[in-house]
Write a protein that holds these residues in place. Structure first.
Motif: not given
Lengths: 451, 527
Positions: B475-498
């Motif tokens: 099921d491809k929906n299981m793979m959605l989060n596999m290639f997004v490490p936690f550090e990358h999420k921080i890099a995405v959230y910070l400029p968005l929410l900062g």
């Protein structure tokens, strides 16, 4: 009659100008103040000959463009700056055809507009063909622009703005009717022309205390253009301005609005036989399902991002336009018209499918607030930024899509510049209005002479 | 000079503005953020996976690892068949006829030149014997009661193709059965009785298009006369015969199994020259070597069969060639042969007759498209002998599917347990539940008495269980989060929410400072 009497009659608008007018202005104010009570219950006053001439000239211009350049409709209709998938006349025609042959126009992901347009154009089709250059469509769109200009003039003469320094009616009408952005949007047959007309009509009726009509027009405008729903809080201020701002009155108008909106939504249900059209219309708009370039900021983000972040960014981007509604309404609670204008400007920047017609509408609404112009600092800079972006945008899009020698970054950079220009205008005008309020309403047009 | 003090009304207004921003942020923004970024892991019945195999073994005494991954039917090939070929070559030819690759089919013939073959999983073993018979140019096959397969071939020359043909005919029912029901796919979960959907000579297809070609040599043209063969009258006569044939087919038994039978309105012409030529494009199911070897027996030059002008969109196209041989062939009577998965050839005798040609084509079409259970009146087809073994094969295939399903589900459970960041959407849970349900249904039917219906249902449910398990794992929906490490999420959230948080925090800070000042001033006044 003195200004003080006006203030006593009209309690809603704090006097932004608390000085002695020049003789002409005072006479005009007196006339308006004298007619304030009457104008609340009478239709709008007749326009002067200059305004009529401007309207007539605008009508001639639109008819001439349609007659002399029949291919201009399709040419402009293909430009992503002028129309989007949510307002395209071409897609409206396809939806209308599907509807006429008995199929749901919302199958296939082609048609994303409100069902009310299907009814309108089906009715128009009885009087002639519904091609962009046909007579009936020409008349319809010309009439929409004319009525919008009429409503703008009516708003400028309304009691809500009576005591402010206003541009002449014909100038306001001309600023709208001869605005190249508005003309281009009209010629491209974007359905935004019709939704803008209903929105301005709602404002006009609210200014003249015809609240029921205003509610209905706003419901129609929201049905046609979802982002108009953000105007409900400032409209509540307008609607309750002549009565006590009590919970009962607010509830009454909210209930009226919700009922009217539900009625319009039901029309869509009965027309299409299911609620599927909600997903195709509002769902596509809110969740940005149709990923196509436009003058907005969304498409580039969603082209590049991972699927995992897509829901988050969709909600955040929609929240970004929503989050300003209440604060602006609170801050400008004494100036609901200014609040409406600000929110229109913010949604122009932050909506998912913006077009240049939105900017034209915003500029036309700004023209109603002549008194803030002297306090605006960056008018020339913002105007040049906008102008440059509007000139370069179609070129860069052509370079990217047709010639293949550019890429998406070209057009996206221009949309960023366009947004910066718009942001400058919004913040500058808002700052100007707040500055006038802070200064106690002193007329900035009054010159200061050093002895 | 400091700015004038703010009025109370202005302070209250500012508080309302700041708090309205925070209200939208807290009550809409944060919940949406959590909702859209939380990794949803639906609990899976991991403990059930471990018990499935135990249920199969404990309940019915069947060990899922009893059978190998592929059904290898041992066939001992006698020396009489290995005159000028080897078991490997024969095996390759059978694979070509079957149209499947080794790793896609669970059924394969294990040809061995040893008399004694190892038997796996209670599969019967066969022996292959080849008998030279001058009386027939076509290979024929007979299967005796003692599981001895006899293939009658005219000569040892070109024998490998004919032996392969005989073997294929002997096992074609099973080959097609397992080609359709192997672990890789079952594309029709709600099949009726399997026998009715099997075909002897062609893979299953809903719609069949028949393409006719007139193969003629230039030498023949000169003798028959170009005008006679290529004339419009010939075309219309040909068309009339083909239409009549089509009407017979559409109104006959075949219409029960096929939704559509179409044909080319015009016959295509191909010309054969006397010189040897390279093979041009052929139908994918036919190899030029095979057809060439078949025609070698009549000492014909290799022919070039080009793709006809068939424009049908049918899922299966069968080619039928009416061959007018050159005079050098000296054929007195007409000959015909059927090529599995390809079509048929009718070679005209010294007196070409369209009517008899069409009758032959009709028989060939019938042979190619009729289901296995249809037996010919002449008794040359002995597929019914193999039917009892098909039941065993079906049970074995069922067990293999069940084993595949449990292995897949176990892999899924290991995957989910070892990767805490892997999302497990609700769709995966639904697929797992469906796989377990199908598993249990398959086991229930497996326990039923052996009859034509029971083991087919078990196999269908088992294959469905294997399919659902595979869909769950991939099921491809299981793979959605596999290639997004936690550090990358921080890099995405910070400029968005900062940029949003900075003014909010500043506004809130000011409100707090003002309220404190107000409290202090109130205390002072009270004092």
């Amino acid at each position: 009659m003195q200004i003080r009497s006006c203030r006593e009659i009209d309690n809603i608008t704090l006097s932004l100008v608390d000085i002695t007018y020049t003789s002409n202005q005072q006479a005009r104010c007196s006339q308006t103040c004298y007619d304030t009570r009457l104008n609340y219950h009478r239709p709008l006053a007749l326009m002067d000959w200059r305004t009529c001439a401007a309207i007539f000239a605008a009508a001639i211009l639109r008819q001439s463009l349609s007659f002399l350049f029949p291919s201009l409709h399709s040419l402009l209709g293909q430009h992503v700056e002028v129309t989007t998938t949510m307002t395209s006349f071409k897609q409206m025609k396809e939806g209308l055809h599907l509807y006429e042959i008995g199929l749901s126009p919302y199958n296939g992901g082609v048609y994303h507009q409100a069902p009310i347009f299907l009814l309108l154009f089906k009715f128009a089709g009885k009087f002639g063909p519904t091609s962009p250059d046909s007579f009936i469509i020409n008349v319809l769109y010309t009439f929409a622009d004319i009525i919008t200009a009429y409503f703008l003039c009516a708003i400028s003469k309304s009691p809500k703005l009576a005591k402010t320094n206003q541009l002449a009616d014909w100038v306001i009408a001309a600023l709208y009717l001869f605005n190249p952005l508005v003309v281009a949007t009209n010629i491209s047959r974007s359905t935004a022309v019709l939704s803008n007309a209903t929105m301005v009509g709602s404002i006009a009726y609210a200014c003249y205390n015809k609240n029921i009509l205003s509610v209905i027009f706003l419901a129609v405008a929201s049905h046609a253009n979802f982002y108009t729903i953000y105007l409900v809080p400032p409209f509540l201020l307008l609607w309750t301005s002549t009565t006590n701002t009590s919970t009962a009155s607010v509830t009454k108008y909210l209930f009226l609005y919700i009922t009217a909106s539900a009625g319009l939504a039901s029309i869509g249900y009965f027309m299409t036989g299911s609620w599927q059209y909600l997903s195709a219309t509002y769902g596509s708009l809110l969740f940005f399902k149709d990923l196509v370039p436009n003058m907005g900021l969304w498409w580039y983000f969603f082209m590049e991002m991972f699927d995992f972040f897509r829901p988050l960014f969709t909600y955040i981007f929609q929240l970004y336009s929503l989050i300003y509604v209440l604060p602006i309404t609170f801050r400008l609670h004494n100036y609901p018209l200014m609040a409406i204008t600000c929110i229109v400007g913010i949604t122009t920047i932050s909506k998912s499918y913006p077009e240049i017609g939105d900017l034209g509408m915003y500029i036309s609404l700004l023209s109603l607030f002549r008194f803030i112009f002297p306090n605006v600092r960056y008018a020339l800079f913002a105007a040049l930024v906008i102008l440059h972006s509007l000139v370069l945008a179609p070129n860069f899009y052509h370079l990217w899509i047709y010639l293949g020698s550019g890429n998406a970054n070209f057009i996206y950079a221009i949309t960023l510049v366009y947004t910066i220009g718009l942001t400058i205008i919004i913040t500058d005008t808002l700052r100007a209005a707040l500055r006038i309020e802070f200064d106690g309403g002193a007329d900035p047009s009054k010159s200061v002479i050093q002895i | 000079m400091p700015p004038p003090p703010e009025s109370a009304e202005a302070i209250i207004l500012r508080r309302k503005v700041v708090l309205s921003f925070w209200a939208v942020f807290l009550f809409l923004g944060l919940p949406l953020w959590f909702q859209t970024t939380t990794i949803h892991r639906t609990p899976l019945p991991l403990s059930v996976f471990q018990t499935l195999d135990d249920e199969l073994q404990g309940g019915y005494g069947i060990r899922s690892d009893d059978c190998p991954g592929i059904l290898r039917v041992p066939v001992g090939v006698k020396e009489s068949c290995l005159f000028d070929t080897t078991t490997g070559e024969i095996s390759e030819q059978v694979k070509l006829l079957a149209g499947t690759e080794e790793n896609q089919s669970v059924f394969s013939l294990q040809l061995s030149d040893r008399r004694e073959c190892r038997t796996d999983c209670a599969i019967p073993k066969y022996s292959l014997d080849c008998i030279i018979s001058d009386r027939t140019p076509l290979p024929k096959v007979k299967v005796s009661e003692s599981d001895e397969i006899r293939v009658y071939i005219p000569s040892h020359v070109g024998s490998k193709a004919m032996i392969a043909k005989g073997l294929y005919d002997a096992f074609v029912g099973d080959i097609l059965f397992f080609n359709k029901h192997h672990l890789g796919s079952i594309d029709r979960a709600a099949l009726p009785d399997v026998e009715s959907t099997m075909y002897r000579g062609a893979p299953y297809a809903d719609a069949v298009h028949l393409s006719f070609t007139l193969l003629i040599s230039l030498d023949t043209l000169s003798s028959y006369g170009e005008i006679e063969v290529l004339s419009p009258e010939f075309q219309s006569e040909w068309r009339g015969h083909v239409e009549k044939l089509l009407n017979i087919l559409q109104s006959g038994e075949l219409s029960r199994y096929l939704s559509s039978i179409t044909f080319d309105t015009d016959v295509g012409f191909q010309y054969m020259t006397d010189s040897k030529q390279e093979w041009a494009r052929l139908e994918e199911d036919v190899s030029p070597e095979k057809l060439s070897s078949l025609l070698d027996t009549w000492d014909l030059q290799p022919i070039t069969l080009l793709n006809t002008n068939s424009k049908s969109s049918a899922s299966k196209v069968l080619q039928f060639v009416y061959f007018l041989p050159p005079h050098s062939a000296n054929t007195k009577s007409s000959l015909s042969f059927t090529v599995a998965n390809w079509g048929g050839v009718v070679m005209a005798g010294d007196r070409p007759d369209l009517h008899s040609t069409m009758r032959t084509f009709e028989k060939q079409i019938d042979k190619l498209l009729s289901p296995v259970s249809f037996s010919l009146a002449d008794g040359s087809w002995k597929s019914r002998k193999l039917l009892p073994h098909r039941h065993e094969f079906a049970r074995i295939a069922t067990i293999m599917n069940l084993r595949g399903a449990v292995e897949t589900l176990s892999a899924l459970s290991r995957l989910v347990s070892s990767l805490p960041e892997m999302a497990v959407p609700l769709t995966v849970r639904d697929l797992v539940d469906a796989a377990v349900k199908e598993w249990r249904s398959a086991v229930t039917y497996l326990h039923a008495d052996i009859d034509g219906v029971a083991e087919n249902r078990a196999l269908r449910h088992a294959a469905a269980a294997a399919r659902f398990a595979r869909l769950a794992v991939f099921d491809k929906n299981m793979m959605l989060n596999m290639f997004v490490p936690f550090e990358h999420k921080i890099a995405v959230y910070l400029p968005l929410l900062g940029p949003v948080l900075v003014p909010l925090v500043a506004g809130l800070r000011r409100v707090i400072i003002e309220s404190r000042k107000k409290k202090v001033s109130r205390k002072k006044k009270e004092q």
